[in-house]
Design a protein around this motif. Structure first.
Motif, PDB file in Angstrom:
ATOM      1  N   MET A  28      23.641  36.721  68.827  1.00  0.00           N
ATOM      2  CA  MET A  28      23.942  37.959  68.144  1.00  0.00           C
ATOM      3  C   MET A  28      24.803  37.306  67.565  1.00  0.00           C
ATOM      4  O   MET A  28      25.685  37.013  67.586  1.00  0.00           O
ATOM      5  CB  MET A  28      24.624  39.486  68.536  1.00  0.00           C
ATOM      6  N   SER A  29      24.913  38.324  66.217  1.00  0.00           N
ATOM      7  CA  SER A  29      25.658  38.483  64.649  1.00  0.00           C
ATOM      8  C   SER A  29      26.432  39.482  64.796  1.00  0.00           C
ATOM      9  O   SER A  29      25.741  40.884  64.614  1.00  0.00           O
ATOM     10  CB  SER A  29      24.616  37.683  63.486  1.00  0.00           C
ATOM     11  N   CYS A  30      27.358  39.617  64.199  1.00  0.00           N
ATOM     12  CA  CYS A  30      28.067  40.884  63.739  1.00  0.00           C
ATOM     13  C   CYS A  30      29.303  40.170  62.950  1.00  0.00           C
ATOM     14  O   CYS A  30      29.829  39.300  61.769  1.00  0.00           O
ATOM     15  CB  CYS A  30      29.256  41.176  64.838  1.00  0.00           C
ATOM     16  N   TYR A  31      29.868  41.704  62.022  1.00  0.00           N
ATOM     17  CA  TYR A  31      30.360  41.627  61.012  1.00  0.00           C
ATOM     18  C   TYR A  31      31.608  41.199  61.849  1.00  0.00           C
ATOM     19  O   TYR A  31      32.024  41.889  62.584  1.00  0.00           O
ATOM     20  CB  TYR A  31      30.792  43.079  60.075  1.00  0.00           C
ATOM     21  N   GLN A  32      32.890  40.277  61.645  1.00  0.00           N
ATOM     22  CA  GLN A  32      33.580  40.168  61.904  1.00  0.00           C
ATOM     23  C   GLN A  32      34.874  39.380  60.475  1.00  0.00           C
ATOM     24  O   GLN A  32      34.546  38.495  59.920  1.00  0.00           O
ATOM     25  CB  GLN A  32      33.510  38.577  62.066  1.00  0.00           C
ATOM     26  N   CYS A  33      35.845  40.166  60.642  1.00  0.00           N
ATOM     27  CA  CYS A  33      36.787  40.417  59.751  1.00  0.00           C
ATOM     28  C   CYS A  33      38.323  41.408  60.233  1.00  0.00           C
ATOM     29  O   CYS A  33      38.209  41.883  61.332  1.00  0.00           O
ATOM     30  CB  CYS A  33      36.445  40.794  58.447  1.00  0.00           C
ATOM     31  N   ASN A  34      39.154  40.460  59.715  1.00  0.00           N
ATOM     32  CA  ASN A  34      40.550  41.741  59.421  1.00  0.00           C
ATOM     33  C   ASN A  34      41.145  41.738  58.764  1.00  0.00           C
ATOM     34  O   ASN A  34      41.039  40.973  57.496  1.00  0.00           O
ATOM     35  CB  ASN A  34      41.117  40.492  60.092  1.00  0.00           C
ATOM     36  N   SER A  35      41.356  43.552  58.378  1.00  0.00           N
ATOM     37  CA  SER A  35      41.642  43.518  57.445  1.00  0.00           C
ATOM     38  C   SER A  35      42.984  43.074  56.299  1.00  0.00           C
ATOM     39  O   SER A  35      43.208  43.366  55.743  1.00  0.00           O
ATOM     40  CB  SER A  35      41.951  45.607  57.345  1.00  0.00           C
ATOM     41  N   THR A  36      43.864  42.910  57.670  1.00  0.00           N
ATOM     42  CA  THR A  36      45.457  42.325  57.070  1.00  0.00           C
ATOM     43  C   THR A  36      44.822  40.668  56.173  1.00  0.00           C
ATOM     44  O   THR A  36      45.725  40.620  55.325  1.00  0.00           O
ATOM     45  CB  THR A  36      46.345  41.997  58.231  1.00  0.00           C
ATOM     46  N   SER A  37      43.757  39.562  56.959  1.00  0.00           N
ATOM     47  CA  SER A  37      43.656  39.344  55.871  1.00  0.00           C
ATOM     48  C   SER A  37      42.735  39.160  54.702  1.00  0.00           C
ATOM     49  O   SER A  37      42.390  38.121  53.651  1.00  0.00           O
ATOM     50  CB  SER A  37      43.386  37.728  57.257  1.00  0.00           C
ATOM     51  N   GLU A  38      41.779  39.987  54.827  1.00  0.00           N
ATOM     52  CA  GLU A  38      40.684  40.447  53.781  1.00  0.00           C
ATOM     53  C   GLU A  38      40.431  41.515  53.504  1.00  0.00           C
ATOM     54  O   GLU A  38      40.148  42.864  54.001  1.00  0.00           O
ATOM     55  CB  GLU A  38      39.515  40.425  54.944  1.00  0.00           C
ATOM     56  N   ARG A  39      41.121  42.229  52.025  1.00  0.00           N
ATOM     57  CA  ARG A  39      40.831  42.844  51.324  1.00  0.00           C
ATOM     58  C   ARG A  39      39.859  43.818  51.308  1.00  0.00           C
ATOM     59  O   ARG A  39      39.884  44.792  52.185  1.00  0.00           O
ATOM     60  CB  ARG A  39      41.197  43.284  49.923  1.00  0.00           C
ATOM     61  N   THR A  40      38.589  43.517  51.436  1.00  0.00           N
ATOM     62  CA  THR A  40      36.902  44.183  51.619  1.00  0.00           C
ATOM     63  C   THR A  40      36.841  44.400  54.138  1.00  0.00           C
ATOM     64  O   THR A  40      35.779  45.867  53.669  1.00  0.00           O
ATOM     65  CB  THR A  40      35.869  43.462  51.443  1.00  0.00           C
ATOM     66  N   CYS A  41      37.653  44.421  54.040  1.00  0.00           N
ATOM     67  CA  CYS A  41      37.208  44.684  55.847  1.00  0.00           C
ATOM     68  C   CYS A  41      38.092  46.109  55.926  1.00  0.00           C
ATOM     69  O   CYS A  41      39.096  46.219  56.813  1.00  0.00           O
ATOM     70  CB  CYS A  41      38.098  43.063  56.518  1.00  0.00           C
TER      71      CYS A  41
END
Length: 141
Positions: A28-41
């Motif tokens: 499986m693949s998912c979007y993986q991000c955290n808005s505290t470290s990535e603005r686009t998330c």
């Protein structure tokens, strides 16, 4: 001739069905991000974002993609990740002790590759894939 043509069509359905099933089993693949470290998330991903759906091979028994909005690492934000458990689909208003305002916290869980970019809830199309497969097997017998 007509029977041979029907057999070819059913074989095609079976092949497509097996390819789809093997693809879903392979990982499986998912979007993986955290808005505290990535603005686009953010809550909604920008139209031309640089984030991509990433393999969840690092999670054992992964079945879900999750998107959470609300308090993320002490800040209001968004987090997207892979999970082996169903976090549910809900929103609630939260006020922590000492906070002046309430904030909205939401969780969206889904079971398809890359299904956690937006706040909508997605449903699997597996029955639509399995039905032609079953019909194809029935006609081959």
């Amino acid at each position: 001739m007509e029977k041979r043509k029907m057999s070819a069509i059913h074989a095609t359905y079976i092949t497509i069905g097996l390819l789809v099933i093997s693809k879903s089993v392979s990982g499986m693949s998912c979007y993986q991000c955290n808005s505290t470290s990535e603005r686009t998330c953010g809550d909604s991903l920008p139209q031309h974002h640089s984030l991509g759906s990433i393999s969840c091979d690092h999670i054992q028994n992964v079945q879900y993609c999750v998107k959470m909005t609300g308090l993320v690492e002490g800040q209001l934000g968004t987090k997207r990740f892979c999970s082996s458990r169903d976090w549910g689909n809900y929103c609630e208003w939260v006020r922590r002790p000492g906070d002046e305002r309430e904030y909205r916290a939401c969780v969206f869980t889904c079971q398809m590759n890359g299904c956690n970019p937006a706040p909508t809830i997605h449903h699997t199309h597996t029955p639509l894939i399995i039905l032609p497969l079953l019909l194809g097997i029935r006609f081959l017998m």
